[in-house]
Design a protein around this motif. Structure first.
Motif, PDB file in Angstrom:
ATOM      1  N   LYS A 121     -11.920 -14.730 -17.262  1.00  0.00           N
ATOM      2  CA  LYS A 121     -13.332 -14.544 -16.670  1.00  0.00           C
ATOM      3  C   LYS A 121     -14.066 -13.410 -17.381  1.00  0.00           C
ATOM      4  CE  LYS A 121     -15.361 -13.616 -12.041  1.00  0.00           C
ATOM      5  NZ  LYS A 121     -16.381 -12.795 -12.475  1.00  0.00           N
ATOM      6  N   LEU A 122     -13.400 -12.600 -17.986  1.00  0.00           N
ATOM      7  CA  LEU A 122     -13.944 -11.390 -18.511  1.00  0.00           C
ATOM      8  C   LEU A 122     -14.885 -11.946 -19.893  1.00  0.00           C
ATOM      9  CD1 LEU A 122     -14.684  -8.317 -19.536  1.00  0.00           C
ATOM     10  CD2 LEU A 122     -12.301  -8.416 -20.700  1.00  0.00           C
ATOM     11  N   ILE A 123     -14.170 -13.099 -20.632  1.00  0.00           N
ATOM     12  CA  ILE A 123     -14.811 -13.418 -21.824  1.00  0.00           C
ATOM     13  C   ILE A 123     -16.123 -14.366 -21.444  1.00  0.00           C
ATOM     14  CG2 ILE A 123     -14.382 -15.130 -23.841  1.00  0.00           C
ATOM     15  CD1 ILE A 123     -11.874 -13.636 -24.144  1.00  0.00           C
ATOM     16  N   ASP A 199      -1.260 -17.089 -26.226  1.00  0.00           N
ATOM     17  CA  ASP A 199      -1.548 -18.171 -25.087  1.00  0.00           C
ATOM     18  C   ASP A 199      -2.266 -19.033 -25.937  1.00  0.00           C
ATOM     19  OD1 ASP A 199      -1.877 -19.935 -23.305  1.00  0.00           O
ATOM     20  OD2 ASP A 199      -1.911 -18.250 -21.551  1.00  0.00           O
ATOM     21  N   GLU A 200      -1.661 -20.378 -26.555  1.00  0.00           N
ATOM     22  CA  GLU A 200      -2.521 -21.146 -27.255  1.00  0.00           C
ATOM     23  C   GLU A 200      -3.245 -21.889 -26.688  1.00  0.00           C
ATOM     24  OE1 GLU A 200      -2.040 -24.517 -30.940  1.00  0.00           O
ATOM     25  OE2 GLU A 200      -0.033 -23.324 -30.097  1.00  0.00           O
ATOM     26  N   ASN A 201      -2.907 -22.237 -25.340  1.00  0.00           N
ATOM     27  CA  ASN A 201      -3.629 -23.081 -24.589  1.00  0.00           C
ATOM     28  C   ASN A 201      -5.161 -22.180 -23.991  1.00  0.00           C
ATOM     29  OD1 ASN A 201      -2.150 -25.324 -24.453  1.00  0.00           O
ATOM     30  ND2 ASN A 201      -0.793 -24.439 -22.742  1.00  0.00           N
ATOM     31  N   LEU A 202      -4.873 -21.033 -23.633  1.00  0.00           N
ATOM     32  CA  LEU A 202      -5.985 -20.144 -23.180  1.00  0.00           C
ATOM     33  C   LEU A 202      -6.804 -19.927 -24.458  1.00  0.00           C
ATOM     34  CD1 LEU A 202      -7.179 -18.107 -21.009  1.00  0.00           C
ATOM     35  CD2 LEU A 202      -5.901 -16.397 -21.778  1.00  0.00           C
ATOM     36  N   TYR A 203      -6.328 -19.682 -25.584  1.00  0.00           N
ATOM     37  CA  TYR A 203      -7.190 -19.662 -26.704  1.00  0.00           C
ATOM     38  C   TYR A 203      -8.202 -20.905 -27.102  1.00  0.00           C
ATOM     39  CZ  TYR A 203      -8.630 -19.553 -31.691  1.00  0.00           C
ATOM     40  OH  TYR A 203      -9.271 -19.397 -32.822  1.00  0.00           O
ATOM     41  N   ASP A 204      -7.587 -21.949 -26.551  1.00  0.00           N
ATOM     42  CA  ASP A 204      -8.411 -23.330 -27.026  1.00  0.00           C
ATOM     43  C   ASP A 204      -9.571 -23.285 -26.084  1.00  0.00           C
ATOM     44  OD1 ASP A 204      -6.608 -24.037 -29.254  1.00  0.00           O
ATOM     45  OD2 ASP A 204      -5.290 -25.254 -27.918  1.00  0.00           O
ATOM     46  N   VAL A 205      -9.059 -22.972 -24.736  1.00  0.00           N
ATOM     47  CA  VAL A 205     -10.140 -23.022 -23.729  1.00  0.00           C
ATOM     48  C   VAL A 205     -11.361 -22.107 -24.069  1.00  0.00           C
ATOM     49  CG1 VAL A 205     -10.637 -22.442 -21.396  1.00  0.00           C
ATOM     50  CG2 VAL A 205      -8.627 -23.744 -22.005  1.00  0.00           C
ATOM     51  N   ILE A 206     -11.034 -20.643 -24.672  1.00  0.00           N
ATOM     52  CA  ILE A 206     -11.813 -19.762 -24.692  1.00  0.00           C
ATOM     53  C   ILE A 206     -12.700 -20.021 -25.995  1.00  0.00           C
ATOM     54  CG2 ILE A 206     -11.915 -17.364 -25.484  1.00  0.00           C
ATOM     55  CD1 ILE A 206      -9.976 -16.844 -23.321  1.00  0.00           C
ATOM     56  N   GLU A 207     -12.126 -20.635 -26.693  1.00  0.00           N
ATOM     57  CA  GLU A 207     -12.574 -21.209 -28.268  1.00  0.00           C
ATOM     58  C   GLU A 207     -13.770 -22.063 -27.932  1.00  0.00           C
ATOM     59  OE1 GLU A 207     -11.145 -21.885 -32.819  1.00  0.00           O
ATOM     60  OE2 GLU A 207     -10.370 -23.217 -31.270  1.00  0.00           O
ATOM     61  N   ASP A 208     -13.336 -23.251 -27.294  1.00  0.00           N
ATOM     62  CA  ASP A 208     -14.413 -24.081 -26.863  1.00  0.00           C
ATOM     63  C   ASP A 208     -15.733 -23.465 -26.131  1.00  0.00           C
ATOM     64  OD1 ASP A 208     -12.892 -26.099 -27.866  1.00  0.00           O
ATOM     65  OD2 ASP A 208     -11.977 -26.674 -25.910  1.00  0.00           O
ATOM     66  N   PHE A 209     -15.376 -22.425 -25.210  1.00  0.00           N
ATOM     67  CA  PHE A 209     -16.367 -21.768 -24.442  1.00  0.00           C
ATOM     68  C   PHE A 209     -17.292 -21.146 -25.457  1.00  0.00           C
ATOM     69  CE2 PHE A 209     -18.489 -18.351 -22.229  1.00  0.00           C
ATOM     70  CZ  PHE A 209     -18.798 -18.949 -20.958  1.00  0.00           C
ATOM     71  N   ILE A 210     -16.660 -20.323 -26.159  1.00  0.00           N
ATOM     72  CA  ILE A 210     -17.417 -19.468 -27.352  1.00  0.00           C
ATOM     73  C   ILE A 210     -18.256 -20.544 -28.068  1.00  0.00           C
ATOM     74  CG2 ILE A 210     -17.276 -18.069 -29.439  1.00  0.00           C
ATOM     75  CD1 ILE A 210     -14.922 -16.819 -27.833  1.00  0.00           C
ATOM     76  N   ASP A 211     -17.803 -21.445 -28.681  1.00  0.00           N
ATOM     77  CA  ASP A 211     -18.520 -22.462 -29.376  1.00  0.00           C
ATOM     78  C   ASP A 211     -19.668 -22.955 -28.770  1.00  0.00           C
ATOM     79  OD1 ASP A 211     -16.848 -22.326 -31.588  1.00  0.00           O
ATOM     80  OD2 ASP A 211     -15.577 -23.981 -31.149  1.00  0.00           O
ATOM     81  N   GLU A 212     -19.645 -23.160 -27.472  1.00  0.00           N
ATOM     82  CA  GLU A 212     -20.703 -23.661 -26.488  1.00  0.00           C
ATOM     83  C   GLU A 212     -21.941 -22.497 -26.375  1.00  0.00           C
ATOM     84  OE1 GLU A 212     -21.390 -25.253 -22.205  1.00  0.00           O
ATOM     85  OE2 GLU A 212     -19.523 -25.513 -22.952  1.00  0.00           O
TER      86      GLU A 212
END
Length: 227
Positions: A121-123, A199-212
């Motif tokens: 949520k912070l990110i 947490d690789e799964n959380l990282y993947d979610v956040i990475e996709d969000f950042i790219d967007e």
């Protein structure tokens, strides 16, 4: 179980941190740090033990302490304020925690796992918590004591931000430009790489969000140039 050579490498990484020599100056074994430590009253934790293990270069016991004991420290730094030798056991624990995270210790993953949603949520919004997120059954991974706040929920909600920011819908969200700048800082300082380790799964979610978000920001910049 790590080999002794691996433990030695971990220990060397701790002692080579630029803060180490400022945090550890010696030890009189007086016990003032442990006597005034809040965590020592409730957990199997002693700031004096941490200092002694590092000061005597007890490589194996330092490694063992990183599996559980260092996570009991509340980082209040009472130890640093009281130590006659000007040691900072809390500062040493901070270094040890960072090394544990870097190397993906299971102890670090277990401790940090409950905070995954907070970080997400912070990110994604720039705000880690909005008042209406506080529900009796909303944080089961925070333990049974969270249920005790049920009677004071409205008070807690009113106390968090100002009245105009009382819900998820109205919670403060940062601008696109600020978001992209925040992501860049987290990348450059190693926050995101540490998250990938934890947490690789959380990282993947956040990475996709950042790219967007970055794509949205680039589109916005192009629109400004066209205008």
């Amino acid at each position: 179980m790590a080999t002794y050579a691996e433990m030695q490498d971990i220990f060397n990484e701790i002692t080579q941190d630029f803060r180490y020599d400022h945090e550890l100056n010696g030890c009189l074994n007086c016990g003032i740090c442990t006597a005034t430590c809040p965590s020592a009253h409730f957990y199997d934790y002693s700031p004096r033990e941490i200092v002694q293990l590092l000061w005597t270069e007890n490589v194996e016991q330092v490694y063992n302490a990183m599996q559980e004991k260092i996570w009991a420290c509340a980082q209040c730094m009472t130890c640093a304020a009281r130590c006659p030798f000007r040691n900072s056991p809390g500062g040493l624990v901070m270094i040890m925690r960072e090394v544990a995270i870097k190397h993906g210790f299971e102890s670090a993953k277990q401790v940090l796992r409950p905070f995954g949603r907070v970080m997400l949520k912070l990110i994604t919004t720039g705000n880690q918590l909005s008042p209406d997120m506080i529900q009796p059954d909303a944080f089961p991974d925070w333990g049974p004591n969270i249920q005790k706040v049920e009677g004071d929920l409205q008070t807690l909600r009113n106390a968090i931000p100002v009245k105009t920011l009382q819900t998820v819908e109205t919670a403060w969200e940062v601008s696109l430009k600020t978001s992209v700048e925040m992501y860049t800082i987290w990348e450059m300082t190693g926050v995101l790489s540490s998250l990938e380790t934890m947490d690789e799964n959380l990282y993947d979610v956040i990475e996709d969000f950042i790219d967007e978000k970055r794509e949205d920001y680039e589109d916005w910049l192009e629109e400004q140039e066209e205008d």
